[in-house]
Design a protein around this motif. Structure first.
Motif, mmCIF file in Angstrom:
data_model
loop_
_atom_site.group_PDB
_atom_site.id
_atom_site.type_symbol
_atom_site.label_atom_id
_atom_site.label_comp_id
_atom_site.label_asym_id
_atom_site.label_seq_id
_atom_site.Cartn_x
_atom_site.Cartn_y
_atom_site.Cartn_z
ATOM 1 N N GLY A 180 -7.667 24.430 25.469
ATOM 2 C CA GLY A 180 -7.331 25.864 25.760
ATOM 3 C C GLY A 180 -8.489 26.888 25.575
ATOM 4 N N GLY A 181 -9.435 26.612 25.172
ATOM 5 C CA GLY A 181 -10.584 27.513 25.086
ATOM 6 C C GLY A 181 -11.239 27.885 26.434
ATOM 7 N N LEU A 182 -12.017 28.879 26.394
ATOM 8 C CA LEU A 182 -12.595 29.414 27.483
ATOM 9 C C LEU A 182 -14.239 28.801 27.866
ATOM 10 C CD1 LEU A 182 -12.276 31.379 29.980
ATOM 11 C CD2 LEU A 182 -13.551 33.042 28.796
ATOM 12 N N PRO A 183 -13.951 27.971 29.007
ATOM 13 C CA PRO A 183 -15.407 26.945 29.129
ATOM 14 C C PRO A 183 -16.559 27.934 29.726
ATOM 15 C CG PRO A 183 -13.992 26.689 30.927
ATOM 16 C CD PRO A 183 -13.227 27.562 29.749
ATOM 17 N N LEU A 184 -17.170 28.741 28.903
ATOM 18 C CA LEU A 184 -18.064 29.845 29.462
ATOM 19 C C LEU A 184 -19.373 29.059 29.787
ATOM 20 C CD1 LEU A 184 -18.001 32.619 27.039
ATOM 21 C CD2 LEU A 184 -17.181 32.452 29.488
ATOM 22 N N GLY A 185 -19.917 28.026 29.069
ATOM 23 C CA GLY A 185 -21.058 27.214 29.391
ATOM 24 C C GLY A 185 -20.654 26.326 30.388
ATOM 25 N N ASP A 186 -19.726 25.536 30.590
ATOM 26 C CA ASP A 186 -19.469 24.562 31.676
ATOM 27 C C ASP A 186 -19.376 25.503 32.878
ATOM 28 O OD1 ASP A 186 -19.330 22.379 30.183
ATOM 29 O OD2 ASP A 186 -17.253 22.388 29.779
ATOM 30 N N GLY A 187 -18.929 26.700 32.893
ATOM 31 C CA GLY A 187 -18.314 27.343 34.063
ATOM 32 C C GLY A 187 -19.734 28.192 34.528
ATOM 33 N N LEU A 188 -20.707 28.583 33.603
ATOM 34 C CA LEU A 188 -21.924 28.922 34.188
ATOM 35 C C LEU A 188 -22.833 28.266 34.769
ATOM 36 C CD1 LEU A 188 -22.694 31.589 31.206
ATOM 37 C CD2 LEU A 188 -21.943 32.411 33.409
ATOM 38 N N ARG A 189 -22.660 26.882 34.097
ATOM 39 C CA ARG A 189 -23.655 25.664 34.754
ATOM 40 C C ARG A 189 -23.003 25.415 36.247
ATOM 41 N NH1 ARG A 189 -23.530 23.728 29.234
ATOM 42 N NH2 ARG A 189 -21.748 22.647 29.751
ATOM 43 N N LEU A 190 -21.536 25.482 36.329
ATOM 44 C CA LEU A 190 -21.184 25.332 37.583
ATOM 45 C C LEU A 190 -21.615 26.324 38.472
ATOM 46 C CD1 LEU A 190 -19.218 23.547 39.340
ATOM 47 C CD2 LEU A 190 -17.424 24.776 38.486
ATOM 48 N N ALA A 191 -21.680 27.472 37.978
ATOM 49 C CA ALA A 191 -21.774 28.728 39.079
ATOM 50 C C ALA A 191 -23.537 28.479 39.484
ATOM 51 C CB ALA A 191 -21.716 29.987 38.332
ATOM 52 N N LEU A 192 -24.300 27.983 38.659
ATOM 53 C CA LEU A 192 -25.717 27.831 38.919
ATOM 54 C C LEU A 192 -25.901 26.652 39.906
ATOM 55 C CD1 LEU A 192 -27.398 28.658 35.320
ATOM 56 C CD2 LEU A 192 -27.625 29.851 37.575
ATOM 57 N N THR A 193 -25.218 25.686 39.494
ATOM 58 C CA THR A 193 -25.189 24.269 40.457
ATOM 59 C C THR A 193 -24.721 24.559 41.942
ATOM 60 O OG1 THR A 193 -23.399 23.562 39.726
ATOM 61 C CG2 THR A 193 -25.443 22.764 38.531
ATOM 62 N N THR A 194 -23.426 25.425 41.841
ATOM 63 C CA THR A 194 -23.021 25.521 43.147
ATOM 64 C C THR A 194 -23.785 26.529 43.977
ATOM 65 O OG1 THR A 194 -20.882 25.158 42.097
ATOM 66 C CG2 THR A 194 -20.708 26.176 44.200
ATOM 67 N N LEU A 195 -24.171 27.644 43.277
ATOM 68 C CA LEU A 195 -24.847 29.152 44.143
ATOM 69 C C LEU A 195 -26.261 28.921 44.320
ATOM 70 C CD1 LEU A 195 -22.302 31.588 42.654
ATOM 71 C CD2 LEU A 195 -22.056 30.524 44.980
ATOM 72 N N THR A 196 -27.008 28.033 43.420
ATOM 73 C CA THR A 196 -28.563 27.977 43.671
ATOM 74 C C THR A 196 -29.008 26.644 43.544
ATOM 75 O OG1 THR A 196 -28.977 27.886 41.189
ATOM 76 C CG2 THR A 196 -28.269 30.238 41.946
ATOM 77 N N VAL A 197 -30.145 26.366 43.790
ATOM 78 C CA VAL A 197 -30.742 25.259 44.030
ATOM 79 C C VAL A 197 -31.414 24.563 42.471
ATOM 80 C CG1 VAL A 197 -33.194 26.124 44.125
ATOM 81 C CG2 VAL A 197 -32.474 24.076 45.311
ATOM 82 N N LEU A 198 -31.132 25.537 41.379
ATOM 83 C CA LEU A 198 -31.562 25.266 39.976
ATOM 84 C C LEU A 198 -30.801 23.798 39.848
ATOM 85 C CD1 LEU A 198 -31.311 28.371 38.069
ATOM 86 C CD2 LEU A 198 -33.471 27.446 39.176
ATOM 87 N N PRO A 199 -31.909 22.857 39.291
ATOM 88 C CA PRO A 199 -31.306 21.620 38.765
ATOM 89 C C PRO A 199 -30.757 21.658 37.351
ATOM 90 C CG PRO A 199 -33.805 21.631 38.420
ATOM 91 C CD PRO A 199 -33.213 23.127 39.011
ATOM 92 N N VAL A 200 -29.534 22.290 37.086
ATOM 93 C CA VAL A 200 -28.933 22.554 35.843
ATOM 94 C C VAL A 200 -27.772 21.394 35.962
ATOM 95 C CG1 VAL A 200 -27.583 23.911 34.536
ATOM 96 C CG2 VAL A 200 -29.254 24.921 36.020
ATOM 97 N N ARG A 201 -27.911 20.585 34.797
ATOM 98 C CA ARG A 201 -27.052 19.812 34.518
ATOM 99 C C ARG A 201 -25.397 20.238 34.365
ATOM 100 N NH1 ARG A 201 -26.243 14.408 32.777
ATOM 101 N NH2 ARG A 201 -24.572 13.898 31.400
ATOM 102 N N THR A 202 -24.566 19.645 35.223
ATOM 103 C CA THR A 202 -23.211 20.089 35.171
ATOM 104 C C THR A 202 -22.653 19.838 33.687
ATOM 105 O OG1 THR A 202 -22.453 18.457 36.403
ATOM 106 C CG2 THR A 202 -23.164 20.339 37.707
ATOM 107 N N GLY A 203 -21.529 20.528 33.503
ATOM 108 C CA GLY A 203 -20.724 19.950 32.165
ATOM 109 C C GLY A 203 -19.382 19.653 32.870
ATOM 110 N N ILE A 204 -18.334 19.703 32.213
ATOM 111 C CA ILE A 204 -16.804 19.442 32.697
ATOM 112 C C ILE A 204 -16.493 20.451 33.823
ATOM 113 C CG2 ILE A 204 -14.593 19.291 32.193
ATOM 114 C CD1 ILE A 204 -16.073 17.179 30.837
#
Length: 273
Positions: free
Chosen positions: A30-54
């Motif tokens: 039920g917590g807010l997945p800030l880390g997973d969300g920011l990683r998803l934003a970077l991988t979806t919107l940029t070319v940065l090779p950031v490892r995705t979370g959940i």
């Protein structure tokens, strides 16, 4: 923004809308997945090779809400490129090319697919099938060429802060498109994962912040930046209404088209007069 989101090997199995069966490491239920969300934003919107979370709808909500921040960061990098190269026509062209490279050209691809589908005058599944084709039709080619041309031309009249404002506004389009009440066109894919994940109050807050940041985009004309953002968002709303009517909702391609259209219209608004 076509659905090319990588699925990490350790991602739990989920449903077609991107929901997962488990809770990510370090995330309380039920917590807010800030880390997973920011990683998803970077991988979806940029070319940065950031490892995705959940990757699920909760992390998608964070990612789509953070899209304007990612856009501002991209704009900052591109503004630096523009200044270093001398703020001339060559610098503008290289800056636009760098913008495409930093996003793998996914938004331009989404723009082409969306315009091809709209130009076919088909609706529903027939239009969505055109979007899925790997080739680009004449409408799509023209859309990409004109978009890049207009962006390069407007940058010759823009300052560095205008670039930051325009790229932030372009990614704000993702937040607006993923607001509650806008459905997905398909039951699966990126559109289904992110559609209707962002609460309307958060959309309004993000729009207000981007508009406020645009106050400095045009020296001596503090009203022009917010007006340009507002005008671009109006055009975006019209595109989304048309997409819902023709396709039944949004897709990853529609999100890409929204990014490029909003960025371009904002740049036009910032450089008029």
């Amino acid at each position: 923004m076509p659905d090319r989101r990588p699925r990490p090997a350790d991602e739990p199995p989920g449903d077609e809308t991107g929901g997962t069966a488990g809770v990510g490491a370090g995330r309380a239920p039920g917590g807010l997945p800030l880390g997973d969300g920011l990683r998803l934003a970077l991988t979806t919107l940029t070319v940065l090779p950031v490892r995705t979370g959940i990757v699920d709808r909760r992390s998608a909500a964070v990612a789509m809400s953070a899209a304007p921040l990612i856009g501002a960061l991209l704009g900052g990098v591109l503004a630096a490129v523009f200044v270093v190269l001398g703020q001339n026509l060559v610098a503008a062209t290289v800056t636009v090319a760098a913008g495409a490279l930093l996003t793998r050209g996914l938004h331009l691809d989404g723009l082409a697919d969306t315009v091809d589908a709209l130009g076919s005058y088909r609706a529903g599944p027939a239009a969505l099938e055109i979007m899925k084709k790997p080739d680009i039709g004449p409408f799509g080619v023209a859309a990409i060429a004109l978009t890049l041309l207009i962006q390069a031309a407007t940058l010759t009249e823009a300052g560095p802060w205008a670039i930051v404002a325009a790229w932030a506004a372009g990614r704000l389009a993702v937040t607006v498109a993923c607001r509650r009440g806008v459905p997905a066109a398909r039951p699966g894919g990126l559109g289904a994962l992110v559609a209707a994940t962002v609460p309307v109050p958060l959309v309004l807050a993000a729009a207000a912040l981007v508009a406020a940041g645009a106050v400095w985009a045009v020296p001596g004309r503090p009203w022009q930046g917010p007006a340009a953002v507002a005008g671009a968002l109006l055009v975006l709303v019209l595109l989304l209404r048309h997409a819902v009517r023709r396709f039944g909702g949004i897709t990853g391609d529609v999100l890409g088209a929204a990014v490029e259209l909003t960025t371009t219209v904002t740049l036009i608004g910032l450089t008029l007069g």
